[in-house]
Design a protein around this motif. Structure first.
Motif, PDB file in Angstrom:
ATOM      1  N   ALA A  35      13.018   3.011  -1.078  1.00 40.17           N
ATOM      2  CA  ALA A  35      14.071   2.659  -0.125  1.00 40.17           C
ATOM      3  C   ALA A  35      13.542   1.767   0.993  1.00 40.17           C
ATOM      4  N   LYS A  36      12.317   2.036   1.440  1.00 43.17           N
ATOM      5  CA  LYS A  36      11.718   1.253   2.525  1.00 43.17           C
ATOM      6  C   LYS A  36      10.878   0.101   2.000  1.00 43.17           C
ATOM      7  N   ASN A  37      10.670   0.077   0.670  1.00 39.25           N
ATOM      8  CA  ASN A  37       9.850  -0.971   0.037  1.00 39.25           C
ATOM      9  C   ASN A  37       8.433  -0.986   0.610  1.00 39.25           C
ATOM     10  N   THR A  38       7.850   0.188   0.740  1.00 37.32           N
ATOM     11  CA  THR A  38       6.496   0.310   1.272  1.00 37.32           C
ATOM     12  C   THR A  38       5.610   1.147   0.344  1.00 37.32           C
ATOM     13  N   VAL A  39       4.330   0.879   0.427  1.00 39.26           N
ATOM     14  CA  VAL A  39       3.312   1.644  -0.290  1.00 39.26           C
ATOM     15  C   VAL A  39       2.339   2.178   0.747  1.00 39.26           C
ATOM     16  N   SER A  40       1.957   3.433   0.612  1.00 37.40           N
ATOM     17  CA  SER A  40       1.063   4.040   1.583  1.00 37.40           C
ATOM     18  C   SER A  40      -0.191   4.578   0.916  1.00 37.40           C
ATOM     19  N   LEU A  41      -1.236   4.665   1.699  1.00 38.85           N
ATOM     20  CA  LEU A  41      -2.480   5.280   1.243  1.00 38.85           C
ATOM     21  C   LEU A  41      -2.926   6.255   2.325  1.00 38.85           C
ATOM     22  N   GLY A  48      11.134  -8.366  -0.927  1.00 39.27           N
ATOM     23  CA  GLY A  48      11.945  -8.183  -2.112  1.00 39.27           C
ATOM     24  C   GLY A  48      12.018  -6.735  -2.557  1.00 39.27           C
ATOM     25  N   ARG A  49      12.317  -6.537  -3.833  1.00 38.10           N
ATOM     26  CA  ARG A  49      12.388  -5.177  -4.387  1.00 38.10           C
ATOM     27  C   ARG A  49      11.127  -4.883  -5.198  1.00 38.10           C
ATOM     28  N   THR A  50       9.995  -5.198  -4.579  1.00 33.72           N
ATOM     29  CA  THR A  50       8.718  -5.132  -5.272  1.00 33.72           C
ATOM     30  C   THR A  50       8.314  -3.713  -5.620  1.00 33.72           C
ATOM     31  N   VAL A  51       8.386  -2.839  -4.647  1.00 38.81           N
ATOM     32  CA  VAL A  51       7.763  -1.532  -4.775  1.00 38.81           C
ATOM     33  C   VAL A  51       8.353  -0.708  -5.906  1.00 38.81           C
ATOM     34  N   GLY A  52       9.628  -0.867  -6.166  1.00 43.07           N
ATOM     35  CA  GLY A  52      10.280  -0.075  -7.194  1.00 43.07           C
ATOM     36  C   GLY A  52      10.103  -0.606  -8.600  1.00 43.07           C
ATOM     37  N   THR A  53       9.698  -1.861  -8.741  1.00 45.94           N
ATOM     38  CA  THR A  53       9.643  -2.483 -10.061  1.00 45.94           C
ATOM     39  C   THR A  53       8.281  -3.048 -10.422  1.00 45.94           C
ATOM     40  N   TYR A  54       7.360  -3.095  -9.477  1.00 45.85           N
ATOM     41  CA  TYR A  54       6.024  -3.628  -9.718  1.00 45.85           C
ATOM     42  C   TYR A  54       5.001  -2.496  -9.758  1.00 45.85           C
ATOM     43  N   ASP A  91     -16.663   4.758   3.081  1.00 48.38           N
ATOM     44  CA  ASP A  91     -15.292   4.267   2.904  1.00 48.38           C
ATOM     45  C   ASP A  91     -15.015   3.044   3.765  1.00 48.38           C
ATOM     46  N   THR A  92     -15.959   2.683   4.619  1.00 39.42           N
ATOM     47  CA  THR A  92     -15.792   1.516   5.482  1.00 39.42           C
ATOM     48  C   THR A  92     -15.651   0.248   4.652  1.00 39.42           C
ATOM     49  N   ALA A  93     -14.572  -0.497   4.887  1.00 43.88           N
ATOM     50  CA  ALA A  93     -14.288  -1.705   4.118  1.00 43.88           C
ATOM     51  C   ALA A  93     -12.994  -2.324   4.641  1.00 43.88           C
ATOM     52  N   VAL A  94     -12.711  -3.519   4.163  1.00 41.51           N
ATOM     53  CA  VAL A  94     -11.378  -4.093   4.333  1.00 41.51           C
ATOM     54  C   VAL A  94     -10.538  -3.610   3.149  1.00 41.51           C
ATOM     55  N   TYR A  95      -9.393  -3.043   3.452  1.00 45.28           N
ATOM     56  CA  TYR A  95      -8.508  -2.498   2.434  1.00 45.28           C
ATOM     57  C   TYR A  95      -7.357  -3.469   2.182  1.00 45.28           C
ATOM     58  N   TYR A  96      -7.121  -3.747   0.905  1.00 41.80           N
ATOM     59  CA  TYR A  96      -6.096  -4.701   0.498  1.00 41.80           C
ATOM     60  C   TYR A  96      -5.024  -4.007  -0.342  1.00 41.80           C
ATOM     61  N   CYS A  97      -3.786  -4.360  -0.072  1.00 47.91           N
ATOM     62  CA  CYS A  97      -2.664  -3.940  -0.888  1.00 47.91           C
ATOM     63  C   CYS A  97      -2.442  -4.993  -1.972  1.00 47.91           C
ATOM     64  N   ALA A  98      -2.069  -4.567  -3.161  1.00 51.43           N
ATOM     65  CA  ALA A  98      -1.852  -5.486  -4.264  1.00 51.43           C
ATOM     66  C   ALA A  98      -0.593  -5.102  -5.036  1.00 51.43           C
ATOM     67  N   ALA A  99       0.005  -6.097  -5.689  1.00 51.55           N
ATOM     68  CA  ALA A  99       1.190  -5.862  -6.496  1.00 51.55           C
ATOM     69  C   ALA A  99       1.183  -6.796  -7.696  1.00 51.55           C
ATOM     70  N   ASP A 100       1.813  -6.345  -8.762  1.00 47.62           N
ATOM     71  CA  ASP A 100       1.888  -7.165  -9.971  1.00 47.62           C
ATOM     72  C   ASP A 100       3.035  -6.675 -10.834  1.00 47.62           C
ATOM     73  N   SER A 101       3.757  -7.611 -11.436  1.00 45.78           N
ATOM     74  CA  SER A 101       4.926  -7.240 -12.243  1.00 45.78           C
ATOM     75  C   SER A 101       4.613  -7.125 -13.726  1.00 45.78           C
ATOM     76  N   ARG A 102       3.470  -7.658 -14.173  1.00 40.92           N
ATOM     77  CA  ARG A 102       3.207  -7.709 -15.615  1.00 40.92           C
ATOM     78  C   ARG A 102       1.924  -6.991 -16.029  1.00 40.92           C
ATOM     79  N   LEU A 103       1.281  -6.350 -15.075  1.00 37.67           N
ATOM     80  CA  LEU A 103      -0.005  -5.702 -15.335  1.00 37.67           C
ATOM     81  C   LEU A 103       0.096  -4.701 -16.476  1.00 37.67           C
ATOM     82  N   ILE A 104      -0.910  -4.690 -17.338  1.00 42.85           N
ATOM     83  CA  ILE A 104      -0.966  -3.657 -18.369  1.00 42.85           C
ATOM     84  C   ILE A 104      -1.859  -2.539 -17.863  1.00 42.85           C
ATOM     85  N   LEU A 105      -1.613  -1.343 -18.346  1.00 41.99           N
ATOM     86  CA  LEU A 105      -2.272  -0.168 -17.812  1.00 41.99           C
ATOM     87  C   LEU A 105      -3.796  -0.260 -17.893  1.00 41.99           C
TER      88      LEU A 105
END
Length: 126
Positions: free
Chosen positions: A75-81, A26-32, A90-104
Motif C-alpha cells: 500500500a505504501k510501496n516501501t521495502v524495509s530492513l 510506481g507499483r514496484t513493490v507489489g510486482t517486482y 555490518d558497517t557498510a553502505v546499504y542499497y535497495c534494489a528492484a527487478d521485474s524479471r529476476l529469476i530465483l
C-alpha cells in the motif's frame, strides 16, 4: 524507470538496532522482486536479503539470518530492513534494489538486479 530512495541509516552501537526503508516509484513493490545489498569500503556489493516478486518467502545471507528481517508494504510501496543485534562487521553502505524479471537462482547476484537506490550509510561502532 523505477526510482528507489533509501533512508534510515546512521551510527549505532554494537548490539543496537536500525530500520532502513526504501521508497519506490510506481507499483514496484507489489510486482517486482525487491532486495537489500551492502558494500563495505574496498569490497564487492554483497547480498543481504530479498523478497521474490511472487510469494512471501524471504531470502537472507547467512551472516544476517536471524538478526535482519525484510518486509514490504504494498500500500505504501516501501521495502524495509529491520536490523537487530548489529555488529561492527555490518558497517557498510546499504542499497535497495528492484527487478521485474529476476529469476530465483539469480537473487543473490548484484549484477542480476536492474534498479538501485543511491545507498544509505550504516556504521556500527562504539
Amino acid at each position: 524507470q523505477v526510482q528507489l530512495v533509501e533512508s534510515g541509516g546512521g551510527l549505532v552501537q554494537p548490539g543496537g538496532s536500525l530500520r532502513l526503508s526504501c521508497a519506490a516509484s510506481g507499483r514496484t513493490v507489489g510486482t517486482y522482486s525487491v532486495g537489500w545489498f551492502r558494500q563495505a569500503p574496498g569490497k564487492e556489493r554483497d547480498f543481504v536479503a530479498a523478497l521474490f516478486r511472487s510469494g512471501n518467502n524471504a531470502y537472507y545471507a547467512d551472516s544476517v539470518r536471524g538478526r535482519f528481517t525484510i518486509s514490504r508494504d504494498i500500500a505504501k510501496n516501501t521495502v524495509s530492513l529491520q536490523m537487530n543485534t548489529l555488529k561492527p562487521e555490518d558497517t557498510a553502505v546499504y542499497y535497495c534494489a528492484a527487478d521485474s524479471r529476476l529469476i530465483l537462482s539469480s537473487l543473490r547476484s548484484a549484477s542480476s538486479w536492474d534498479y538501485w537506490g543511491q545507498g544509505t550509510q550504516v556504521t556500527v561502532s562504539s
